[in-house]
Design a protein around this motif. Sequence first.
Motif, PDB file in Angstrom:
ATOM      1  N   LEU A  75      81.863  38.595  -7.648  1.00 52.53           N
ATOM      2  CA  LEU A  75      82.020  39.718  -9.183  1.00 52.53           C
ATOM      3  C   LEU A  75      83.074  39.634  -9.414  1.00 52.53           C
ATOM      4  O   LEU A  75      84.345  39.697  -8.512  1.00 52.53           O
ATOM      5  CB  LEU A  75      82.020  41.136  -8.877  1.00 52.53           C
ATOM      6  N   HIS A  76      83.183  38.903 -10.799  1.00 51.23           N
ATOM      7  CA  HIS A  76      84.990  38.527 -10.802  1.00 51.23           C
ATOM      8  C   HIS A  76      85.769  39.264 -11.825  1.00 51.23           C
ATOM      9  O   HIS A  76      84.793  39.602 -12.580  1.00 51.23           O
ATOM     10  CB  HIS A  76      85.275  37.018 -11.126  1.00 51.23           C
ATOM     11  N   CYS A  77      86.664  40.128 -11.552  1.00 51.09           N
ATOM     12  CA  CYS A  77      87.108  40.736 -12.932  1.00 51.09           C
ATOM     13  C   CYS A  77      88.069  40.748 -13.273  1.00 51.09           C
ATOM     14  O   CYS A  77      89.694  39.713 -12.975  1.00 51.09           O
ATOM     15  CB  CYS A  77      87.933  42.341 -11.835  1.00 51.09           C
ATOM     16  N   VAL A  78      88.017  40.346 -14.506  1.00 50.31           N
ATOM     17  CA  VAL A  78      88.635  39.153 -15.373  1.00 50.31           C
ATOM     18  C   VAL A  78      89.604  40.940 -16.413  1.00 50.31           C
ATOM     19  O   VAL A  78      88.566  40.869 -16.837  1.00 50.31           O
ATOM     20  CB  VAL A  78      87.961  37.970 -16.028  1.00 50.31           C
ATOM     21  N   VAL A  79      90.085  39.983 -17.235  1.00 51.63           N
ATOM     22  CA  VAL A  79      91.648  41.002 -17.988  1.00 51.63           C
ATOM     23  C   VAL A  79      92.228  39.766 -18.413  1.00 51.63           C
ATOM     24  O   VAL A  79      93.113  38.764 -17.686  1.00 51.63           O
ATOM     25  CB  VAL A  79      92.626  42.119 -17.124  1.00 51.63           C
ATOM     26  N   GLY A  80      91.998  39.899 -19.698  1.00 51.60           N
ATOM     27  CA  GLY A  80      92.910  39.052 -20.861  1.00 51.60           C
ATOM     28  C   GLY A  80      94.737  39.170 -20.619  1.00 51.60           C
ATOM     29  O   GLY A  80      95.025  40.337 -20.149  1.00 51.60           O
ATOM     30  N   ALA A  86      97.962  41.989 -17.051  1.00 55.16           N
ATOM     31  CA  ALA A  86      96.985  42.540 -16.786  1.00 55.16           C
ATOM     32  C   ALA A  86      96.685  41.926 -15.021  1.00 55.16           C
ATOM     33  O   ALA A  86      95.580  42.417 -14.868  1.00 55.16           O
ATOM     34  CB  ALA A  86      96.802  40.888 -17.776  1.00 55.16           C
ATOM     35  N   ALA A  87      97.555  41.604 -14.926  1.00 55.16           N
ATOM     36  CA  ALA A  87      97.716  41.623 -13.542  1.00 55.16           C
ATOM     37  C   ALA A  87      97.408  42.314 -12.431  1.00 55.16           C
ATOM     38  O   ALA A  87      96.445  42.717 -11.696  1.00 55.16           O
ATOM     39  CB  ALA A  87      98.600  40.976 -12.864  1.00 55.16           C
ATOM     40  N   LEU A  88      97.785  43.846 -12.916  1.00 54.53           N
ATOM     41  CA  LEU A  88      97.577  45.523 -12.313  1.00 54.53           C
ATOM     42  C   LEU A  88      96.143  45.295 -12.864  1.00 54.53           C
ATOM     43  O   LEU A  88      95.402  45.967 -11.707  1.00 54.53           O
ATOM     44  CB  LEU A  88      98.845  45.994 -12.852  1.00 54.53           C
ATOM     45  N   GLU A  89      95.711  45.182 -13.651  1.00 56.52           N
ATOM     46  CA  GLU A  89      94.376  45.758 -14.963  1.00 56.52           C
ATOM     47  C   GLU A  89      93.699  44.782 -13.557  1.00 56.52           C
ATOM     48  O   GLU A  89      92.295  45.434 -13.722  1.00 56.52           O
ATOM     49  CB  GLU A  89      94.737  45.824 -16.043  1.00 56.52           C
ATOM     50  N   ALA A  90      93.249  43.751 -13.058  1.00 54.58           N
ATOM     51  CA  ALA A  90      92.133  43.496 -12.801  1.00 54.58           C
ATOM     52  C   ALA A  90      92.998  43.429 -11.187  1.00 54.58           C
ATOM     53  O   ALA A  90      91.776  43.621 -10.957  1.00 54.58           O
ATOM     54  CB  ALA A  90      92.844  41.794 -12.419  1.00 54.58           C
ATOM     55  N   VAL A  91      93.724  43.890 -11.180  1.00 55.55           N
ATOM     56  CA  VAL A  91      93.405  44.693  -9.540  1.00 55.55           C
ATOM     57  C   VAL A  91      92.643  46.179  -9.447  1.00 55.55           C
ATOM     58  O   VAL A  91      91.516  46.724  -8.555  1.00 55.55           O
ATOM     59  CB  VAL A  91      94.742  44.986  -9.102  1.00 55.55           C
ATOM     60  N   SER A 124      91.845  35.609  -7.686  1.00 59.30           N
ATOM     61  CA  SER A 124      90.309  34.794  -8.419  1.00 59.30           C
ATOM     62  C   SER A 124      91.015  34.132  -9.095  1.00 59.30           C
ATOM     63  O   SER A 124      92.193  33.978  -9.519  1.00 59.30           O
ATOM     64  CB  SER A 124      88.757  35.570  -8.869  1.00 59.30           C
ATOM     65  N   PHE A 125      90.361  32.986  -9.880  1.00 58.36           N
ATOM     66  CA  PHE A 125      90.955  32.470 -10.479  1.00 58.36           C
ATOM     67  C   PHE A 125      91.633  33.091 -12.264  1.00 58.36           C
ATOM     68  O   PHE A 125      91.515  34.512 -12.073  1.00 58.36           O
ATOM     69  CB  PHE A 125      90.057  31.073 -11.538  1.00 58.36           C
ATOM     70  N   TYR A 126      92.591  32.085 -12.317  1.00 55.31           N
ATOM     71  CA  TYR A 126      93.399  32.575 -13.327  1.00 55.31           C
ATOM     72  C   TYR A 126      93.993  32.020 -14.463  1.00 55.31           C
ATOM     73  O   TYR A 126      93.384  30.778 -13.866  1.00 55.31           O
ATOM     74  CB  TYR A 126      94.409  33.302 -13.213  1.00 55.31           C
ATOM     75  N   LYS A 127      94.596  31.770 -15.549  1.00 53.27           N
ATOM     76  CA  LYS A 127      94.541  31.142 -16.603  1.00 53.27           C
ATOM     77  C   LYS A 127      95.772  31.102 -17.172  1.00 53.27           C
ATOM     78  O   LYS A 127      96.064  32.549 -17.679  1.00 53.27           O
ATOM     79  CB  LYS A 127      93.473  30.185 -17.685  1.00 53.27           C
ATOM     80  N   GLN A 128      96.485  30.847 -17.324  1.00 54.72           N
ATOM     81  CA  GLN A 128      98.483  31.296 -17.724  1.00 54.72           C
ATOM     82  C   GLN A 128      98.717  30.944 -19.555  1.00 54.72           C
ATOM     83  O   GLN A 128      97.396  29.699 -19.964  1.00 54.72           O
ATOM     84  CB  GLN A 128      99.553  30.534 -16.883  1.00 54.72           C
ATOM     85  N   TYR A 133      93.947  34.197 -18.889  1.00 55.55           N
ATOM     86  CA  TYR A 133      93.907  35.562 -17.841  1.00 55.55           C
ATOM     87  C   TYR A 133      94.076  35.903 -16.397  1.00 55.55           C
ATOM     88  O   TYR A 133      94.652  34.449 -16.378  1.00 55.55           O
ATOM     89  CB  TYR A 133      91.862  35.312 -18.242  1.00 55.55           C
ATOM     90  N   ASP A 134      93.823  37.273 -15.843  1.00 59.56           N
ATOM     91  CA  ASP A 134      94.221  37.416 -14.372  1.00 59.56           C
ATOM     92  C   ASP A 134      92.570  37.826 -13.848  1.00 59.56           C
ATOM     93  O   ASP A 134      92.015  38.580 -14.586  1.00 59.56           O
ATOM     94  CB  ASP A 134      94.916  38.232 -14.045  1.00 59.56           C
ATOM     95  N   ALA A 135      92.839  37.248 -12.271  1.00 59.37           N
ATOM     96  CA  ALA A 135      91.693  38.124 -11.506  1.00 59.37           C
ATOM     97  C   ALA A 135      91.342  37.735 -11.034  1.00 59.37           C
ATOM     98  O   ALA A 135      92.178  37.796 -10.412  1.00 59.37           O
ATOM     99  CB  ALA A 135      89.998  36.711 -12.616  1.00 59.37           C
ATOM    100  N   TRP A 136      90.682  38.892 -10.469  1.00 62.59           N
ATOM    101  CA  TRP A 136      90.392  39.525  -8.562  1.00 62.59           C
ATOM    102  C   TRP A 136      88.403  39.183  -8.842  1.00 62.59           C
ATOM    103  O   TRP A 136      88.483  39.902  -9.727  1.00 62.59           O
ATOM    104  CB  TRP A 136      90.955  41.032  -8.224  1.00 62.59           C
ATOM    105  N   GLY A 137      87.990  39.044  -7.645  1.00 62.82           N
ATOM    106  CA  GLY A 137      86.899  38.723  -6.890  1.00 62.82           C
ATOM    107  C   GLY A 137      86.759  40.146  -5.933  1.00 62.82           C
ATOM    108  O   GLY A 137      87.452  39.815  -4.521  1.00 62.82           O
ATOM    109  N   VAL A 138      85.580  40.747  -6.054  1.00 61.88           N
ATOM    110  CA  VAL A 138      84.631  41.282  -5.214  1.00 61.88           C
ATOM    111  C   VAL A 138      83.947  40.276  -4.750  1.00 61.88           C
ATOM    112  O   VAL A 138      83.245  40.083  -5.038  1.00 61.88           O
ATOM    113  CB  VAL A 138      85.274  43.116  -6.045  1.00 61.88           C
ATOM    114  N   SER A 139      83.874  40.537  -3.619  1.00 61.61           N
ATOM    115  CA  SER A 139      82.916  39.252  -2.939  1.00 61.61           C
ATOM    116  C   SER A 139      82.034  40.198  -1.479  1.00 61.61           C
ATOM    117  O   SER A 139      82.866  41.361  -0.952  1.00 61.61           O
ATOM    118  CB  SER A 139      83.912  38.157  -2.294  1.00 61.61           C
TER     119      SER A 139
END
Length: 181
Positions: A75-80, A86-91, A124-128, A133-139
């Motif tokens: 479950l990828h948690c993606v924040v703009g 953004a990085a902390l919001e993704a966490v 998880s993946f991100y795009k500068q 966006y920043d993202a963390w994945g819950v696997s």
Amino acid sequence: MSFRPLEQPSDLFDAIRAVLLERIRDIHVGNYDDFGADEAGRVGTGGEILIEFERTTPGERAPDGRYGYEYAITLHCVVGRHRHRAALEAVNLAAVVQRVATDALWGLPVDQIKRPEQLRAEPSFYKQGANGYDAWGVSFNQRITLGPNLAEEDPQVGTGPGALVSWAASDDEADYETPNP
């Protein structure tokens, strides 16, 4: 939460999506493979959770004969990135998702699904950039069985030679007899 039968893998996807939408406010939940189709409108809000079925392996058959599968799900948690932290919001979003997923049976019948195993969260993946966006994945891994119960509705028990005649326990072997046909 209703307990609808699990007939196909997409039923698990739909159940995960429904629980996440119910338990987490101001979030969009979508399919990992569809990410980017309408990226600007969704990731700019409170965030987005993308469900990815990474792989499956055959699992053990259930006692009722259903075929088992074990799915690796993220479950990828993606924040703009336009958001201040953004990085902390993704966490933070990953922590919320991890709590939801910890014991989740996703509203599915308990005889068709097991609790998630090997739950973990990591970047998880991100795009500068401004539109990134920043993202963390819950696997996690989740075992399921699909389809209807394959066991006989009312199996015949205790008929034929060698069937148990008495349910009362006894230390005397003479109390146990094979029925005469």
